[in-house]
Design an enzyme around this catalytic site. Structure first.
Site, PDB file in Angstrom:
ATOM      1  N   SER A 121      33.970  44.948  41.916  1.00  0.00           N
ATOM      2  CA  SER A 121      34.956  44.291  41.054  1.00  0.00           C
ATOM      3  C   SER A 121      36.227  43.975  41.844  1.00  0.00           C
ATOM      4  O   SER A 121      36.158  43.301  42.869  1.00  0.00           O
ATOM      5  CB  SER A 121      35.236  45.169  39.828  1.00  0.00           C
ATOM      6  N   HIS A 229      28.526  42.263  34.224  1.00  0.00           N
ATOM      7  CA  HIS A 229      29.280  43.106  35.150  1.00  0.00           C
ATOM      8  C   HIS A 229      28.670  44.501  35.270  1.00  0.00           C
ATOM      9  O   HIS A 229      28.852  45.176  36.270  1.00  0.00           O
ATOM     10  CB  HIS A 229      30.735  43.205  34.654  1.00  0.00           C
TER      11      HIS A 229
END
Length: 251
Positions: A121, A229
C-alpha cells in the site's frame, strides 16, 4: 545507537524484537523478526502501509515472512509507538526506510549484499524510493502506491489527512506531491522488480501498478482480476511463498 528488546512472538520458530534505531537524528522504532536459529539469511525490509495506527505492522505478518527464511525488519516510521518526530507520508520519513535498510545490511545474520525491499500500500512508495537510493537485492510492491497525486485524486476520504501532512493540495504544493512520486526516477532501480496488484482495488487503484510497470521495463507483474486491496488468507499465504522464492531467485 540501536536497542533490541524481546517481544512475544506468534510463531515458536521465529524470534521477535522491538527495535529502537536512529534515523536522521531521530529515535525511531520497529519490529525485527528472525528465524529461531543461528543461521544466516537474506534480509527483508518490510515497509508498511497506512499512517499512524492505520496499517500498523502486525507481528504475525512479519513472522510469516521470517518463517520463509528471512531476517525481517519492519519500521513503524517516525512518530509511532513512542518513536520521535512526525510521520509525513513518504516525505522526510523515507529516511526511516533508508536507515533501516542500512541497519539490516550490517546485521550479523544477514548475507552480504542480500537485503530485499517489500512495500504494501503506502509502503509501495517507500519501497520504490528505497530501491532507487539503496542497493536492494530485489523490490516488491503489493497493492502499492506509486503516484501520490493519483492517491489524492482517488481517495477523497484521505484528502484532509494528506493536506495536513503534506502541506496542501497537489495544486497548492505540487512540488511536495512530485517529491513523493518516484516514477520519474524508477528506471534507476537496477534490482529485479515484482509488482502485485488486485485489479478490483479501490484503496490503491491498479493504475498505480500500471504506471510503475511502464516506468520500469524490466518489472515482472502479478495481477489478480478477482481481488481488491485485501486478498483472502489462503491465497495470501500462497503469494507470500511465491514472493520468498522469487526474491531468493527460485523463479
Amino acid at each position: 545507537m540501536m536497542t533490541c528488546t524481546p517481544y512475544p512472538s506468534p510463531n515458536p520458530h521465529v524470534r521477535l524484537y522491538m527495535v529502537r534505531y536512529e534515523s536522521a537524528g531521530l529515535s525511531v522504532k520497529g519490529f525485527l523478526a528472525e528465524p529461531a536459529d543461528d543461521e544466516r539469511y537474506d534480509g527483508l525490509l518490510y515497509l508498511r502501509g497506512g499512517i499512524k495506527g492505520v496499517g500498523m505492522v502486525r507481528p504475525a505478518r512479519i513472522a510469516e515472512f521470517a518463517a520463509e527464511g528471512f531476517i525481517v525488519f519492519a519500521p513503524f516510521y517516525r512518530g509511532n509507538r513512542g518513536g520521535e518526530g512526525n510521520e509525513d507520508f513518504a516525505g522526510d520519513d523515507r529516511e526511516d526506510a533508508f536507515c533501516a535498510f542500512d541497519w539490516l545490511e550490517q546485521h550479523p545474520r544477514v548475507r552480504s549484499s542480500c537485503v530485499h525491499v517489500f512495500g504494501f500500500s503506502r509502503g509501495g512508495v517507500m519501497a520504490i524510493l528505497t530501491a532507487i537510493h539503496r542497493p536492494a537485492a530485489s523490490m516488491v510492491t503489493w497493492g502499492g502506491v506509486s503516484d501520490m497525486t493519483l492517491t489524492y485524486e482517488e481517495r477523497k476520504d484521505m484528502r484532509r489527512m494528506m493536506k495536513r501532512v503534506i502541506g496542501g493540495t497537489p495544486q497548492k504544493v505540487p512540488e511536495q506531491y512530485e517529491r513523493r512520486t518516484p516514477l520519474r526516477d524508477a528506471h534507476r532501480m537496477k534490482a529485479p522488480v515484482l509488482i502485485i496488484h488486485g485489479r478490483l482495488d479501490k484503496n490503491v487503484s491498479a493504475e498505480h501498478a500500471y504506471r510503475l510497470e511502464q516506468a520500469v521495463p524490466h518489472a515482472e507483474t502479478m495481477y489478480f482480476d478477482e481481488y481488491d486491496h485485501y486478498i483472502p488468507p489462503a491465497v495470501n499465504r500462497q503469494i507470500v511463498g511465491h514472493i520468498a522464492k522469487w526474491m531468493k531467485g527460485d523463479k
